[in-house]
Design an enzyme around this catalytic site. Sequence first.
Site, short mmCIF file in Angstrom:
data_model
loop_
_atom_site.label_atom_id
_atom_site.label_comp_id
_atom_site.label_asym_id
_atom_site.label_seq_id
_atom_site.Cartn_x
_atom_site.Cartn_y
_atom_site.Cartn_z
NE ARG A 70 48.03 54.85 36.94
CZ ARG A 70 46.91 54.33 36.81
NH1 ARG A 70 46.26 53.18 36.78
NH2 ARG A 70 45.91 55.45 35.90
CB ALA A 121 38.22 55.40 41.42
CD GLU A 172 44.42 48.11 48.69
OE1 GLU A 172 44.62 48.11 49.97
OE2 GLU A 172 44.51 49.19 48.09
CG ASN A 191 41.11 46.51 41.34
OD1 ASN A 191 41.22 47.53 41.82
ND2 ASN A 191 41.77 46.29 40.32
CE1 TYR A 247 44.20 50.43 35.55
CE2 TYR A 247 43.17 51.85 33.94
CZ TYR A 247 43.64 51.57 35.12
OH TYR A 247 43.51 52.59 35.92
NE ARG A 260 36.52 53.61 25.92
CZ ARG A 260 35.60 52.99 24.86
NH1 ARG A 260 36.29 51.95 24.34
NH2 ARG A 260 34.63 53.33 24.62
N PRO A 274 34.66 50.27 40.51
CG PRO A 274 34.58 52.24 41.08
CD PRO A 274 34.37 51.31 41.65
CG ASN A 275 34.99 53.37 35.56
OD1 ASN A 275 33.77 53.65 34.94
ND2 ASN A 275 35.27 54.08 36.41
CG ASP A 293 34.04 52.80 58.26
OD1 ASP A 293 35.07 52.67 58.89
OD2 ASP A 293 33.23 53.79 58.30
CG HIS A 319 45.57 48.69 43.54
ND1 HIS A 319 44.18 49.17 43.30
CD2 HIS A 319 45.58 48.55 44.89
CE1 HIS A 319 43.75 49.48 44.43
NE2 HIS A 319 44.52 49.21 45.38
#
Length: 144
Positions: free
Chosen positions: A106, A76, A97, A73, A22, A17, A9-10, A86, A99
């Site tokens: 953070r 959140a 994974e 990624n 980022y 932004r 998400p996002n 799962d 990020h």
Amino acid sequence: MLTYVINGPNLNLLGRRQPHIYGHETLADVEKRCADLAAELGLTTRFLQSNAEHQIIDWIHEGREEAGAIVINPAAFTHTSVAILDALNTFEGLVVEVHISNVHKREQFRHHSYVSARADAVMGGFGTHGYLLALRHVALSKSA
Ligand code: CA2
């Protein structure tokens, strides 16, 4: 071998932004860089983004049949989603994974990842290069 690159998400707002966290690249820029590198490495990528947890879970299920590796990624959902963990636990291939930021530098709530309990490798703080490093890892693992 098909590699799914799944974004949570996002991340569709990447480059628009919070560039201090980022960076300035958009998700379309990252997708292009991943596709270019994948071609160089002899990988095929399917680049995906959703703001919906169920959609991410459905793609992971689909990856069980279609993909040899998943670069994810979860954004959140990293810090909240047992359901994504799962789903990843049903996938037999390589899981990396990613990020963009170093989540450990953070807020405390970003320090725990449900997904790390399944991930074979975890990248953080490399900016959007992390996706490229993850693809290199997939290619190196494949040839090992
Ligand atoms: O550092 C990362 O890649 C994160 O997965 C990004 C997530 C955050 O919740 C994780 O803790 C760390 C947030 C993604 C939101 O992406 C945006 C991008 C540009 C502008 C606003 C949000």
